[in-house]
Design a protein around this motif. Structure first.
Motif, short mmCIF file in Angstrom:
data_model
loop_
_atom_site.label_atom_id
_atom_site.label_comp_id
_atom_site.label_asym_id
_atom_site.label_seq_id
_atom_site.Cartn_x
_atom_site.Cartn_y
_atom_site.Cartn_z
N ALA A 101 -38.35 -31.81 33.70
CA ALA A 101 -37.68 -30.83 32.84
C ALA A 101 -37.93 -29.41 33.35
O ALA A 101 -37.01 -28.58 33.38
N THR A 102 -39.16 -29.14 33.78
CA THR A 102 -39.48 -27.82 34.33
C THR A 102 -38.70 -27.57 35.61
O THR A 102 -38.14 -26.50 35.81
N ARG A 103 -38.65 -28.58 36.48
CA ARG A 103 -37.89 -28.46 37.74
C ARG A 103 -36.42 -28.20 37.43
O ARG A 103 -35.79 -27.35 38.05
N HIS A 131 -44.88 -36.61 33.38
CA HIS A 131 -43.97 -36.56 34.53
C HIS A 131 -42.60 -36.03 34.11
O HIS A 131 -41.97 -35.29 34.86
N SER A 132 -42.15 -36.43 32.92
CA SER A 132 -40.83 -35.94 32.46
C SER A 132 -40.89 -34.44 32.19
O SER A 132 -39.88 -33.74 32.33
N HIS A 133 -42.10 -33.94 31.86
CA HIS A 133 -42.25 -32.48 31.68
C HIS A 133 -42.02 -31.76 33.01
O HIS A 133 -41.36 -30.73 33.05
N GLU A 134 -42.54 -32.35 34.11
CA GLU A 134 -42.33 -31.76 35.42
C GLU A 134 -40.86 -31.77 35.80
O GLU A 134 -40.34 -30.78 36.33
#
Length: 117
Positions: A6-8, A1-4
């Motif tokens: 970070a991507t956002r 979720h933190s990857h999403e």
């Protein structure tokens, strides 16, 4: 979720950079238009002065014309630099979007695989 997240955040940052690059490109075009108007004013002033001293006028006009060409080349170069920056930002945003899409597809496939096994 933190990857999403970070991507956002990265996409939002890229979008802001594109907005800034577009703003800078618009300002560069305004500068170019301003210089064109100023150059026209200078030429009109030079034409009024022509009767008084045509030889001096010719030298002055040629200098202004050369300066105008230099400014035009500079603005053109700046616009090209901004265009390249916007294109690079667009490519980076698209690459991040593709990466996000691929991650989402893989996540859905993994979830489906877990549900069916």
């Amino acid at each position: 979720h933190s990857h999403e997240a970070a991507t956002r955040e990265a996409l939002q940052l890229q979008a802001e950079e594109v907005r800034q690059a577009c703003y800078m490109a618009e300002r560069a075009q305004e500068v170019e238009a301003f210089h064109a108007i100023e150059q026209n004013k200078n030429m009109e002033a030079a034409e009024r002065q022509q009767a008084a001293d045509s030889c001096q006028l010719r030298e002055s006009f040629e200098e202004r014309l050369a300066k105008g060409r230099e400014e035009e080349q500079w603005v053109s170069h700046e616009n090209r630099t901004l265009e390249l920056y916007v294109e690079q930002s667009r490519n980076e945003i698209y690459a991040a979007w593709e990466e996000q899409r691929d991650a989402t597809v893989k996540h859905e496939q993994d979830r489906f695989h877990l549900e069916t096994t």
